[in-house]
Design a protein around this motif. Structure first.
Motif, PDB file in Angstrom:
ATOM      1  N   TYR A 146       3.965 -15.383   1.368  1.00  0.00           N
ATOM      2  CA  TYR A 146       2.935 -14.434   0.602  1.00  0.00           C
ATOM      3  C   TYR A 146       3.836 -13.941  -0.708  1.00  0.00           C
ATOM      4  CZ  TYR A 146      -0.246 -13.763   4.476  1.00  0.00           C
ATOM      5  OH  TYR A 146      -1.237 -13.735   5.700  1.00  0.00           O
ATOM      6  N   ILE A 147       2.983 -13.358  -1.631  1.00  0.00           N
ATOM      7  CA  ILE A 147       3.873 -12.933  -2.731  1.00  0.00           C
ATOM      8  C   ILE A 147       3.124 -11.345  -2.787  1.00  0.00           C
ATOM      9  CG2 ILE A 147       3.396 -12.799  -5.305  1.00  0.00           C
ATOM     10  CD1 ILE A 147       4.545 -15.434  -3.893  1.00  0.00           C
ATOM     11  N   GLY A 148       4.118 -10.599  -2.627  1.00  0.00           N
ATOM     12  CA  GLY A 148       3.898  -9.040  -2.647  1.00  0.00           C
ATOM     13  C   GLY A 148       3.639  -8.281  -3.677  1.00  0.00           C
ATOM     14  N   LEU A 149       2.699  -7.692  -3.772  1.00  0.00           N
ATOM     15  CA  LEU A 149       2.331  -6.910  -5.230  1.00  0.00           C
ATOM     16  C   LEU A 149       2.841  -5.362  -4.879  1.00  0.00           C
ATOM     17  CD1 LEU A 149      -1.391  -8.024  -5.523  1.00  0.00           C
ATOM     18  CD2 LEU A 149       0.470  -9.452  -6.374  1.00  0.00           C
ATOM     19  N   PRO A 165      -5.659   8.579   0.523  1.00  0.00           N
ATOM     20  CA  PRO A 165      -4.765   8.825   1.822  1.00  0.00           C
ATOM     21  C   PRO A 165      -4.180   7.541   2.299  1.00  0.00           C
ATOM     22  CG  PRO A 165      -6.793  10.156   1.909  1.00  0.00           C
ATOM     23  CD  PRO A 165      -6.923   9.279   0.697  1.00  0.00           C
ATOM     24  N   LEU A 166      -2.949   7.522   3.115  1.00  0.00           N
ATOM     25  CA  LEU A 166      -2.469   6.485   3.468  1.00  0.00           C
ATOM     26  C   LEU A 166      -3.177   5.637   4.343  1.00  0.00           C
ATOM     27  CD1 LEU A 166       1.236   5.805   4.112  1.00  0.00           C
ATOM     28  CD2 LEU A 166      -0.265   5.161   5.871  1.00  0.00           C
ATOM     29  N   LEU A 167      -3.982   6.133   5.284  1.00  0.00           N
ATOM     30  CA  LEU A 167      -4.684   5.010   6.279  1.00  0.00           C
ATOM     31  C   LEU A 167      -6.064   4.514   5.564  1.00  0.00           C
ATOM     32  CD1 LEU A 167      -4.246   7.443   9.379  1.00  0.00           C
ATOM     33  CD2 LEU A 167      -2.880   5.461   8.433  1.00  0.00           C
ATOM     34  N   GLU A 168      -6.291   5.051   4.216  1.00  0.00           N
ATOM     35  CA  GLU A 168      -7.591   4.634   3.675  1.00  0.00           C
ATOM     36  C   GLU A 168      -7.078   3.290   2.952  1.00  0.00           C
ATOM     37  OE1 GLU A 168      -9.962   7.413   1.759  1.00  0.00           O
ATOM     38  OE2 GLU A 168      -9.928   8.876   3.306  1.00  0.00           O
ATOM     39  N   ARG A 169      -5.904   3.148   2.559  1.00  0.00           N
ATOM     40  CA  ARG A 169      -5.437   2.170   1.562  1.00  0.00           C
ATOM     41  C   ARG A 169      -5.893   0.663   1.961  1.00  0.00           C
ATOM     42  NH1 ARG A 169       0.113   4.997   0.020  1.00  0.00           N
ATOM     43  NH2 ARG A 169      -0.796   7.245  -0.232  1.00  0.00           N
ATOM     44  N   PRO A 170      -5.614   0.179   3.386  1.00  0.00           N
ATOM     45  CA  PRO A 170      -5.640  -0.991   4.008  1.00  0.00           C
ATOM     46  C   PRO A 170      -7.337  -1.331   3.603  1.00  0.00           C
ATOM     47  CG  PRO A 170      -4.431   0.151   5.409  1.00  0.00           C
ATOM     48  CD  PRO A 170      -4.863   1.184   4.471  1.00  0.00           C
ATOM     49  N   ALA A 171      -8.368  -0.545   3.867  1.00  0.00           N
ATOM     50  CA  ALA A 171      -9.677  -0.808   3.532  1.00  0.00           C
ATOM     51  C   ALA A 171      -9.928  -0.878   2.021  1.00  0.00           C
ATOM     52  CB  ALA A 171     -10.583   0.446   4.235  1.00  0.00           C
ATOM     53  N   ALA A 172      -9.294  -0.334   1.309  1.00  0.00           N
ATOM     54  CA  ALA A 172      -9.352  -0.402  -0.215  1.00  0.00           C
ATOM     55  C   ALA A 172      -8.752  -1.588  -0.586  1.00  0.00           C
ATOM     56  CB  ALA A 172      -8.671   1.014  -0.758  1.00  0.00           C
ATOM     57  N   PHE A 216      -8.454  -8.564  -1.136  1.00  0.00           N
ATOM     58  CA  PHE A 216      -7.280  -8.912  -0.709  1.00  0.00           C
ATOM     59  C   PHE A 216      -7.334  -8.916   1.049  1.00  0.00           C
ATOM     60  CE2 PHE A 216      -6.392  -7.656  -4.619  1.00  0.00           C
ATOM     61  CZ  PHE A 216      -5.687  -8.342  -5.315  1.00  0.00           C
ATOM     62  N   ASP A 217      -6.599  -9.811   1.784  1.00  0.00           N
ATOM     63  CA  ASP A 217      -6.758  -9.991   3.104  1.00  0.00           C
ATOM     64  C   ASP A 217      -5.377  -9.685   3.903  1.00  0.00           C
ATOM     65  OD1 ASP A 217      -9.273 -11.088   3.240  1.00  0.00           O
ATOM     66  OD2 ASP A 217      -8.592 -12.893   2.672  1.00  0.00           O
ATOM     67  N   ALA A 218      -4.597  -9.109   2.895  1.00  0.00           N
ATOM     68  CA  ALA A 218      -3.031  -8.821   3.530  1.00  0.00           C
ATOM     69  C   ALA A 218      -2.515  -7.687   2.829  1.00  0.00           C
ATOM     70  CB  ALA A 218      -2.035 -10.057   3.569  1.00  0.00           C
ATOM     71  N   VAL A 219      -1.590  -6.929   3.627  1.00  0.00           N
ATOM     72  CA  VAL A 219      -1.126  -5.869   3.151  1.00  0.00           C
ATOM     73  C   VAL A 219       0.297  -5.588   3.600  1.00  0.00           C
ATOM     74  CG1 VAL A 219      -3.234  -4.211   2.741  1.00  0.00           C
ATOM     75  CG2 VAL A 219      -1.861  -4.105   4.818  1.00  0.00           C
ATOM     76  N   GLU A 220       1.080  -4.805   3.003  1.00  0.00           N
ATOM     77  CA  GLU A 220       2.542  -4.481   3.562  1.00  0.00           C
ATOM     78  C   GLU A 220       2.513  -2.948   3.020  1.00  0.00           C
ATOM     79  OE1 GLU A 220       5.155  -7.229   1.781  1.00  0.00           O
ATOM     80  OE2 GLU A 220       4.999  -6.075  -0.447  1.00  0.00           O
ATOM     81  N   CYS A 230       0.986  -1.178   0.257  1.00  0.00           N
ATOM     82  CA  CYS A 230       0.040  -0.009  -0.002  1.00  0.00           C
ATOM     83  C   CYS A 230       0.933   1.497  -0.153  1.00  0.00           C
ATOM     84  CB  CYS A 230      -0.893  -0.087   1.222  1.00  0.00           C
ATOM     85  SG  CYS A 230      -2.358  -1.275   0.949  1.00  0.00           S
ATOM     86  N   SER A 231       2.332   1.110  -0.133  1.00  0.00           N
ATOM     87  CA  SER A 231       2.960   2.305  -0.329  1.00  0.00           C
ATOM     88  C   SER A 231       3.284   2.788  -1.794  1.00  0.00           C
ATOM     89  CB  SER A 231       4.463   2.074   0.263  1.00  0.00           C
ATOM     90  OG  SER A 231       4.046   1.913   1.847  1.00  0.00           O
TER      91      SER A 231
END
Length: 267
Positions: A243-246, A15-22, A28-32, A7-8
């Protein structure tokens, strides 16, 4: 396939803090994340807001970078930067605190560029000390420090898997620290001219993490010519189970179209 959305580099229209929900809304169930703050030791309310954004989205934070400096202006890590050693060390407790709260296990320590006027050997000595300290810190939460070859920064000294693995081996032999591993970003390795199939054959079982983007262009899978699916499949055949990071660049409207197409094709 278990993907984790970086999400970077993705969803940056938000906005950065909205990206996990997006990312969750996209399926997707995982973020980095790269280091999501402007300083090594952010204010408590900044950390709390970041943790809350991950939890409220209902996703797992699988990976987090240590502070790597001013990335937009060319910094690529503090690990080997003698003048910023204290800044890197001060970052460790914050990273561990976030990791403990969110169950994160992978922590990317970008090595850092060569610095004008500083002996490379002196930088490498500092890097060994800092990587060992980072590994000791994250070991308390079952974490692993990831060492990554990077492209696009001419002064960054780790460009191939062998160069990163040499650093890892040096840390292990000189300090006894074991919880370090290669971050195999197939895009970076490929554009740097590394032999990705050979790297996979020799090291896939011990990869700490895989990240993907297509080349040329660092776009989504299918936008370039890299055999990403085959590389992932072979890595998994040889024992990689993470995991496979996108970690590619794409506009939010089409960022995950390739994944939806793959699911439809599988049906």
């Amino acid at each position: 396939m278990t993907y984790t959305v970086n999400c970077s580099i993705l969803l940056t229209e938000l906005p950065l803090l909205e990206r996990p929900a997006a990312a969750k809304a996209a399926g997707f169930d995982a973020v980095e994340f790269w280091w999501p703050f402007s300083t090594s030791v952010p204010l408590d309310h900044e950390v709390d807001a970041f943790i809350a954004a991950i939890r409220d989205a209902g996703v797992q934070l699988t990976g987090l970078n240590f502070n790597a400096g001013d990335m937009p202006n060319g910094d690529r890590g503090l690990v080997s930067w003698p003048a910023r050693g204290k800044e890197f060390r001060d970052n460790l407790a914050v990273v561990v605190g976030i990791g403990r709260e969110l169950g994160t296990k992978g922590f990317n320590a970008l090595y850092g560029n060569r610095i004008d006027g500083v002996d490379p050997a002196a930088q490498d000595a500092v890097a060994i000390e800092n990587l060992a300290a980072a590994a000791e810190a994250v070991a308390a939460i079952g974490g692993t420090v990831l060492v990554e070859p990077v492209s696009g920064a001419e002064r960054y000294p780790l460009r191939t898997a062998v160069q990163a693995l040499d650093v890892i081996d040096h840390v292990r032999t000189s300090t006894g620290t074991r919880n370090l591993a290669l971050l195999a970003d197939f895009y970076h390795l490929a554009v740097n001219g590394d032999d990705v199939p050979q790297v996979i054959e020799e090291h896939a079982a011990s990869f700490g993490h895989i990240q993907i983007a297509d080349a040329p262009g660092r776009g989504a899978p299918g936008t370039g010519s890299l055999p990403i699916d085959a590389w992932i499949a072979r890595s998994q055949e040889l024992g990689y189970s993470g995991y496979i990071g996108l970690e590619y660049k794409a506009p939010i409207e089409t960022a995950f179209a390739w994944a939806a197409e793959a699911v439809a094709a599988a049906r």
